[in-house]
Design a protein around this motif. Sequence first.
Motif, mmCIF file in Angstrom:
data_model
loop_
_atom_site.group_PDB
_atom_site.id
_atom_site.type_symbol
_atom_site.label_atom_id
_atom_site.label_comp_id
_atom_site.label_asym_id
_atom_site.label_seq_id
_atom_site.Cartn_x
_atom_site.Cartn_y
_atom_site.Cartn_z
ATOM 1 N N VAL A 46 0.846 -1.195 0.000
ATOM 2 C CA VAL A 46 0.000 0.000 0.000
ATOM 3 C C VAL A 46 0.878 1.241 0.000
ATOM 4 N N ASP A 47 0.318 2.340 -0.525
ATOM 5 C CA ASP A 47 1.020 3.619 -0.466
ATOM 6 C C ASP A 47 1.097 4.074 0.976
ATOM 7 N N SER A 48 2.244 4.581 1.369
ATOM 8 C CA SER A 48 2.442 5.037 2.746
ATOM 9 C C SER A 48 1.911 6.444 2.920
ATOM 10 N N GLU A 49 1.334 6.715 4.072
ATOM 11 C CA GLU A 49 0.862 8.058 4.414
ATOM 12 C C GLU A 49 1.930 8.845 5.162
ATOM 13 N N ASN A 50 3.035 8.202 5.564
ATOM 14 C CA ASN A 50 4.082 8.843 6.362
ATOM 15 C C ASN A 50 5.341 9.193 5.570
ATOM 16 N N PHE A 51 5.544 8.590 4.407
ATOM 17 C CA PHE A 51 6.739 8.852 3.608
ATOM 18 C C PHE A 51 6.419 8.589 2.143
ATOM 19 N N ILE A 52 7.298 9.040 1.285
ATOM 20 C CA ILE A 52 7.099 8.822 -0.148
ATOM 21 C C ILE A 52 7.511 7.393 -0.465
ATOM 22 N N GLY A 53 6.584 6.624 -0.947
ATOM 23 C CA GLY A 53 6.863 5.236 -1.273
ATOM 24 C C GLY A 53 5.743 4.326 -0.827
ATOM 25 N N SER A 54 6.036 3.061 -0.776
ATOM 26 C CA SER A 54 5.049 2.045 -0.416
ATOM 27 C C SER A 54 5.540 1.258 0.780
ATOM 28 N N LYS A 55 4.611 0.593 1.441
ATOM 29 C CA LYS A 55 4.964 -0.294 2.557
ATOM 30 C C LYS A 55 4.253 -1.628 2.366
ATOM 31 N N ALA A 56 4.871 -2.652 2.871
ATOM 32 C CA ALA A 56 4.288 -3.987 2.776
ATOM 33 C C ALA A 56 3.613 -4.329 4.093
ATOM 34 N N GLN A 57 2.423 -4.873 4.024
ATOM 35 C CA GLN A 57 1.697 -5.341 5.203
ATOM 36 C C GLN A 57 1.471 -6.839 5.055
ATOM 37 N N VAL A 58 1.830 -7.576 6.112
ATOM 38 C CA VAL A 58 1.733 -9.030 6.076
ATOM 39 C C VAL A 58 1.064 -9.516 7.347
ATOM 40 N N GLU A 59 0.152 -10.453 7.206
ATOM 41 C CA GLU A 59 -0.469 -11.107 8.365
ATOM 42 C C GLU A 59 -0.111 -12.583 8.284
ATOM 43 N N MET A 60 0.563 -13.063 9.360
ATOM 44 C CA MET A 60 1.058 -14.439 9.347
ATOM 45 C C MET A 60 0.840 -15.072 10.719
ATOM 46 N N ASN A 61 0.467 -16.319 10.719
ATOM 47 C CA ASN A 61 0.361 -17.114 11.946
ATOM 48 C C ASN A 61 1.528 -18.083 11.974
ATOM 49 N N SER A 62 2.142 -18.226 13.147
ATOM 50 C CA SER A 62 3.254 -19.162 13.298
ATOM 51 C C SER A 62 3.011 -20.054 14.504
ATOM 52 N N GLY A 63 3.506 -21.258 14.432
ATOM 53 C CA GLY A 63 3.368 -22.189 15.543
ATOM 54 C C GLY A 63 4.447 -23.258 15.452
ATOM 55 N N PHE A 64 4.431 -24.168 16.395
ATOM 56 C CA PHE A 64 5.393 -25.263 16.422
ATOM 57 C C PHE A 64 4.669 -26.586 16.319
ATOM 58 N N LYS A 65 5.293 -27.541 15.664
ATOM 59 C CA LYS A 65 4.735 -28.880 15.520
ATOM 60 C C LYS A 65 5.806 -29.895 15.885
ATOM 61 N N VAL A 66 5.426 -30.900 16.657
ATOM 62 C CA VAL A 66 6.344 -31.992 16.981
ATOM 63 C C VAL A 66 6.400 -32.903 15.759
ATOM 64 N N THR A 67 7.580 -33.000 15.158
ATOM 65 C CA THR A 67 7.730 -33.821 13.953
ATOM 66 C C THR A 67 8.432 -35.146 14.243
ATOM 67 N N ASN A 68 8.964 -35.298 15.465
ATOM 68 C CA ASN A 68 9.589 -36.565 15.850
ATOM 69 C C ASN A 68 9.228 -36.832 17.309
ATOM 70 N N LYS A 69 8.153 -37.588 17.529
ATOM 71 C CA LYS A 69 7.659 -37.811 18.889
ATOM 72 C C LYS A 69 8.607 -38.647 19.739
ATOM 73 N N ASP A 70 9.570 -39.342 19.123
ATOM 74 C CA ASP A 70 10.546 -40.123 19.891
ATOM 75 C C ASP A 70 11.515 -39.233 20.669
ATOM 76 N N LEU A 71 11.598 -37.953 20.306
ATOM 77 C CA LEU A 71 12.517 -37.023 20.965
ATOM 78 C C LEU A 71 11.824 -36.153 22.012
ATOM 79 N N VAL A 72 10.590 -36.506 22.374
ATOM 80 C CA VAL A 72 9.814 -35.728 23.354
ATOM 81 C C VAL A 72 9.387 -36.646 24.497
ATOM 82 N N ARG A 73 9.541 -36.154 25.730
ATOM 83 C CA ARG A 73 9.095 -36.897 26.911
ATOM 84 C C ARG A 73 8.234 -35.976 27.777
ATOM 85 N N ILE A 74 7.130 -36.532 28.274
ATOM 86 C CA ILE A 74 6.236 -35.788 29.176
ATOM 87 C C ILE A 74 6.114 -36.598 30.461
ATOM 88 N N ARG A 75 6.414 -35.966 31.580
ATOM 89 C CA ARG A 75 6.319 -36.616 32.888
ATOM 90 C C ARG A 75 5.032 -36.162 33.563
#
Length: 81
Positions: A46-75
């Motif tokens: 989008v065009d910026s209202e604060n400076f001459i030029g454009s700015k990028a806006q990104v919406e992202m979700n991040s998380g973690f997934k256990v991909t090797n359950k043999d390396l995890v222990r729960i007591r």
Amino acid sequence: MSAANAKYYAADASSVKTVAFENIAFVMYNYEALSIVNNLEAMRIVDSENFIGSKAQVEMNSGFKVTNKDLVRIRKSVAAG
């Protein structure tokens, strides 16, 4: 101390599961057992209202997934009685 719960999506993302933390003593894992999972929701330039030029806006979700359950222990502790 009140017991906490966590909600997460199953590996196939078809259902939400709930886990109670009340009996968990500790979680131990090798850092190589986890993978970062990113989900790009939206992206635009989008065009910026604060400076001459454009700015990028990104919406992202991040998380973690256990991909090797043999390396995890729960007591878990067992209630007395």
